[in-house]
Write a protein that holds these residues in place. Structure first.
Motif, PDB file in Angstrom:
ATOM      1  N   GLY A   1       0.470  -1.477   0.175  1.00  0.00           N
ATOM      2  CA  GLY A   1       0.461  -0.455  -0.580  1.00  0.00           C
ATOM      3  C   GLY A   1       0.968   1.046  -0.369  1.00  0.00           C
ATOM      4  N   VAL A   2       1.879   1.224   0.074  1.00  0.00           N
ATOM      5  CA  VAL A   2       3.045   2.436  -0.435  1.00  0.00           C
ATOM      6  C   VAL A   2       3.379   2.537  -1.471  1.00  0.00           C
ATOM      7  CG1 VAL A   2       5.807   3.145   0.341  1.00  0.00           C
ATOM      8  CG2 VAL A   2       3.842   1.611   2.113  1.00  0.00           C
ATOM      9  N   PRO A   3       3.410   3.937  -2.025  1.00  0.00           N
ATOM     10  CA  PRO A   3       4.019   5.058  -3.169  1.00  0.00           C
ATOM     11  C   PRO A   3       4.631   4.399  -3.108  1.00  0.00           C
ATOM     12  CG  PRO A   3       2.280   5.996  -1.780  1.00  0.00           C
ATOM     13  CD  PRO A   3       2.630   5.403  -0.919  1.00  0.00           C
ATOM     14  N   ILE A   4       5.479   4.083  -4.504  1.00  0.00           N
ATOM     15  CA  ILE A   4       6.504   3.328  -4.395  1.00  0.00           C
ATOM     16  C   ILE A   4       7.592   4.010  -5.568  1.00  0.00           C
ATOM     17  CG2 ILE A   4       6.942   1.332  -3.205  1.00  0.00           C
ATOM     18  CD1 ILE A   4       6.701  -0.432  -5.272  1.00  0.00           C
ATOM     19  N   GLU A   5       8.764   4.153  -6.542  1.00  0.00           N
ATOM     20  CA  GLU A   5       9.114   4.847  -7.176  1.00  0.00           C
ATOM     21  C   GLU A   5      10.383   3.997  -7.874  1.00  0.00           C
ATOM     22  OE1 GLU A   5      10.266   9.137  -6.654  1.00  0.00           O
ATOM     23  OE2 GLU A   5      11.505   8.074  -5.621  1.00  0.00           O
ATOM     24  N   HIS A   6      10.918   4.220  -8.697  1.00  0.00           N
ATOM     25  CA  HIS A   6      11.706   3.423  -9.668  1.00  0.00           C
ATOM     26  C   HIS A   6      11.690   1.865  -9.828  1.00  0.00           C
ATOM     27  CE1 HIS A   6      14.089   7.474  -9.105  1.00  0.00           C
ATOM     28  NE2 HIS A   6      13.463   7.029 -10.464  1.00  0.00           N
ATOM     29  N   VAL A   7      10.571   1.479  -9.702  1.00  0.00           N
ATOM     30  CA  VAL A   7      10.478  -0.216  -9.781  1.00  0.00           C
ATOM     31  C   VAL A   7      11.088  -0.596 -10.913  1.00  0.00           C
ATOM     32  CG1 VAL A   7       8.404  -2.344  -9.324  1.00  0.00           C
ATOM     33  CG2 VAL A   7       7.768   0.414  -8.625  1.00  0.00           C
ATOM     34  N   VAL A   8      11.834  -1.445 -10.552  1.00  0.00           N
ATOM     35  CA  VAL A   8      12.432  -3.181 -11.777  1.00  0.00           C
ATOM     36  C   VAL A   8      12.696  -4.656 -11.289  1.00  0.00           C
ATOM     37  CG1 VAL A   8      14.898  -3.167 -11.995  1.00  0.00           C
ATOM     38  CG2 VAL A   8      14.416  -0.948 -11.688  1.00  0.00           C
ATOM     39  N   ARG A   9      11.403  -4.949 -12.244  1.00  0.00           N
ATOM     40  CA  ARG A   9      11.299  -5.906 -11.926  1.00  0.00           C
ATOM     41  C   ARG A   9      11.848  -7.188 -12.616  1.00  0.00           C
ATOM     42  NH1 ARG A   9       6.667  -3.970 -12.707  1.00  0.00           N
ATOM     43  NH2 ARG A   9       5.305  -2.794 -11.575  1.00  0.00           N
ATOM     44  N   PHE A  10      12.287  -8.229 -11.450  1.00  0.00           N
ATOM     45  CA  PHE A  10      13.117  -9.642 -12.466  1.00  0.00           C
ATOM     46  C   PHE A  10      12.502 -11.250 -11.989  1.00  0.00           C
ATOM     47  CE2 PHE A  10      14.771  -8.473  -8.097  1.00  0.00           C
ATOM     48  CZ  PHE A  10      14.924 -10.240  -7.617  1.00  0.00           C
ATOM     49  N   ALA A  11      11.639 -11.109 -11.082  1.00  0.00           N
ATOM     50  CA  ALA A  11      11.132 -12.506 -10.617  1.00  0.00           C
ATOM     51  C   ALA A  11       9.997 -12.281 -10.842  1.00  0.00           C
ATOM     52  CB  ALA A  11      11.561 -13.509  -9.932  1.00  0.00           C
ATOM     53  N   VAL A  12       9.608 -14.373 -10.376  1.00  0.00           N
ATOM     54  CA  VAL A  12       8.117 -13.965  -9.624  1.00  0.00           C
ATOM     55  C   VAL A  12       8.266 -15.424  -9.175  1.00  0.00           C
ATOM     56  CG1 VAL A  12       5.815 -14.315  -9.779  1.00  0.00           C
ATOM     57  CG2 VAL A  12       6.432 -13.047 -12.122  1.00  0.00           C
ATOM     58  N   VAL A  13       7.383 -15.601  -7.591  1.00  0.00           N
ATOM     59  CA  VAL A  13       7.473 -16.147  -7.168  1.00  0.00           C
ATOM     60  C   VAL A  13       6.370 -16.921  -6.815  1.00  0.00           C
ATOM     61  CG1 VAL A  13       9.157 -17.879  -4.765  1.00  0.00           C
ATOM     62  CG2 VAL A  13      10.073 -16.152  -6.492  1.00  0.00           C
ATOM     63  N   ARG A  14       5.663 -18.070  -6.746  1.00  0.00           N
ATOM     64  CA  ARG A  14       4.472 -18.721  -6.539  1.00  0.00           C
ATOM     65  C   ARG A  14       3.819 -17.006  -6.834  1.00  0.00           C
ATOM     66  NH1 ARG A  14       8.200 -20.398  -3.069  1.00  0.00           N
ATOM     67  NH2 ARG A  14       7.731 -18.250  -0.965  1.00  0.00           N
ATOM     68  N   GLY A  15       4.172 -16.491  -7.642  1.00  0.00           N
ATOM     69  CA  GLY A  15       2.687 -15.755  -7.902  1.00  0.00           C
ATOM     70  C   GLY A  15       3.029 -14.389  -7.171  1.00  0.00           C
TER      71      GLY A  15
ATOM     72  N   THR B   1       5.760 -11.356  -7.100  1.00  0.00           N
ATOM     73  CA  THR B   1       6.156 -10.549  -8.224  1.00  0.00           C
ATOM     74  C   THR B   1       7.677  -9.595  -7.286  1.00  0.00           C
ATOM     75  OG1 THR B   1       4.840  -9.548  -9.662  1.00  0.00           O
ATOM     76  CG2 THR B   1       6.775  -8.414 -10.255  1.00  0.00           C
ATOM     77  N   ILE B   2       8.944 -10.400  -7.611  1.00  0.00           N
ATOM     78  CA  ILE B   2      10.042  -9.511  -7.234  1.00  0.00           C
ATOM     79  C   ILE B   2      10.384  -8.354  -7.976  1.00  0.00           C
ATOM     80  CG2 ILE B   2      12.018  -9.717  -6.011  1.00  0.00           C
ATOM     81  CD1 ILE B   2       9.793 -11.947  -4.731  1.00  0.00           C
ATOM     82  N   GLY B   3      11.048  -7.083  -7.127  1.00  0.00           N
ATOM     83  CA  GLY B   3      11.849  -6.042  -7.390  1.00  0.00           C
ATOM     84  C   GLY B   3      12.041  -5.207  -6.983  1.00  0.00           C
ATOM     85  N   PHE B   4      13.381  -4.697  -7.313  1.00  0.00           N
ATOM     86  CA  PHE B   4      13.980  -3.506  -6.337  1.00  0.00           C
ATOM     87  C   PHE B   4      12.531  -2.274  -6.257  1.00  0.00           C
ATOM     88  CE2 PHE B   4      17.154  -6.250  -8.291  1.00  0.00           C
ATOM     89  CZ  PHE B   4      18.051  -6.764  -6.512  1.00  0.00           C
ATOM     90  N   SER B   5      13.333  -1.257  -5.746  1.00  0.00           N
ATOM     91  CA  SER B   5      12.024  -0.701  -5.590  1.00  0.00           C
ATOM     92  C   SER B   5      12.261   0.539  -3.992  1.00  0.00           C
ATOM     93  CB  SER B   5      10.333  -0.690  -5.580  1.00  0.00           C
ATOM     94  OG  SER B   5      10.349  -1.239  -4.168  1.00  0.00           O
ATOM     95  N   ALA B   6      11.629   1.809  -3.861  1.00  0.00           N
ATOM     96  CA  ALA B   6      12.652   2.662  -3.501  1.00  0.00           C
ATOM     97  C   ALA B   6      10.659   3.873  -2.676  1.00  0.00           C
ATOM     98  CB  ALA B   6      13.378   4.325  -3.335  1.00  0.00           C
ATOM     99  N   ALA B   7      10.903   3.555  -1.724  1.00  0.00           N
ATOM    100  CA  ALA B   7       9.651   4.374  -1.363  1.00  0.00           C
ATOM    101  C   ALA B   7       9.528   5.543  -1.429  1.00  0.00           C
ATOM    102  CB  ALA B   7       9.321   3.879  -0.119  1.00  0.00           C
ATOM    103  N   VAL B   8       8.476   6.140  -2.274  1.00  0.00           N
ATOM    104  CA  VAL B   8       8.219   7.806  -2.273  1.00  0.00           C
ATOM    105  C   VAL B   8       9.241   8.123  -0.912  1.00  0.00           C
ATOM    106  CG1 VAL B   8       6.472   9.562  -3.357  1.00  0.00           C
ATOM    107  CG2 VAL B   8       7.366   7.299  -4.600  1.00  0.00           C
ATOM    108  N   ASP B   9       8.129   8.567   0.219  1.00  0.00           N
ATOM    109  CA  ASP B   9       8.143   9.053   1.494  1.00  0.00           C
ATOM    110  C   ASP B   9       8.642   8.345   2.025  1.00  0.00           C
ATOM    111  OD1 ASP B   9       7.609   6.270   2.528  1.00  0.00           O
ATOM    112  OD2 ASP B   9       6.062   6.697   3.527  1.00  0.00           O
ATOM    113  N   GLY B  10      10.343   7.565   1.384  1.00  0.00           N
ATOM    114  CA  GLY B  10      11.566   7.088   1.999  1.00  0.00           C
ATOM    115  C   GLY B  10      11.834   5.798   2.998  1.00  0.00           C
ATOM    116  N   SER B  11      10.488   5.355   3.260  1.00  0.00           N
ATOM    117  CA  SER B  11       9.929   4.885   4.532  1.00  0.00           C
ATOM    118  C   SER B  11      10.510   2.731   4.134  1.00  0.00           C
ATOM    119  CB  SER B  11       8.638   4.431   4.862  1.00  0.00           C
ATOM    120  OG  SER B  11       7.762   3.634   3.377  1.00  0.00           O
ATOM    121  N   ALA B  12      11.148   2.435   4.830  1.00  0.00           N
ATOM    122  CA  ALA B  12      11.282   0.959   5.095  1.00  0.00           C
ATOM    123  C   ALA B  12       9.967  -0.039   5.248  1.00  0.00           C
ATOM    124  CB  ALA B  12      12.594  -0.275   5.633  1.00  0.00           C
TER     125      ALA B  12
END
Length: 186
Positions: free
Chosen positions: A123-137, A139-150
């Motif tokens: 539910g967190v807005p994220i940016e710069h999403v780079v997807r590379f895998a799917v595990v049991r439905g 999706t796995i990808g790198f991203s950064a939260a727009v608000d900087g949160s972990a």
């Protein structure tokens, strides 16, 4: 009268669904930013501080052994760390990440899609999403939260986002184009 095998129908429907997903992903990656924020590079006139640093800079962490060759992204599950590696095997950037609740298996993957800005499965807005895998439905990808949160640890929700700090997310976005190699190591 000729009959069409059910396997042929399922294969055709699957191919059509994958094509539709590909078109939607392409449209999302090509769409303009609707937030009103501009994404400009820092100006050439910006100068780094010349004041001496009070803390020593940490030693770079070496790439894990058996993490491939050539231009690639290396993701260490155990170290929770990513390296962006140039074609001549030089580390351009290394940084820590916070994985989601679902992780990919060690292996070689490729970047399959990218989105400049979306809402993550948590539910967190994220940016710069780079997807590379799917595990049991999931999706796995790198991203950064727009608000900087972990991401907060949520065992009930399956999340595949590997969160980066904003500056690391920008570097990943610039480095990891569609088809880029991702090496996941234990």
């Amino acid at each position: 009268m000729a009959r069409i095998a059910s396997g042929t129908i399922v294969t055709g429907l699957t191919a059509a669904a994958l094509a539709a997903i590909g078109v939607l992903a392409w449209q999302a990656s090509a769409a303009p930013d609707h937030t009103g924020r501009s994404h400009t590079a820092p100006s050439a006139s910006a100068r780094p501080s010349t004041a001496p640093s009070t803390a020593p800079s940490p030693e770079p962490i070496a790439l894990p052994p058996a993490s491939g060759h050539g231009k690639r992204i290396v993701y260490s599950l155990a170290q929770r760390r990513v390296w962006l590696v140039s074609a001549d095997d030089q580390v351009e950037r290394g940084f820590t990440v916070t994985p989601g609740s679902v992780s990919p298996n060690p292996g070689t993957y490729t970047v399959t899609s990218r989105s400049e800005r979306v809402t993550g499965t948590d539910g967190v807005p994220i940016e710069h999403v780079v997807r590379f895998a799917v595990v049991r439905g999931t999706t796995i990808g790198f991203s950064a939260a727009v608000d900087g949160s972990a991401p907060s640890p949520q065992t009930a929700k399956k999340t595949g986002g590997v969160r980066e700090k904003a500056a690391d997310g920008t570097a990943m976005w610039q480095f990891a184009l569609i088809g880029a190699k991702v090496i996941v190591v234990p």
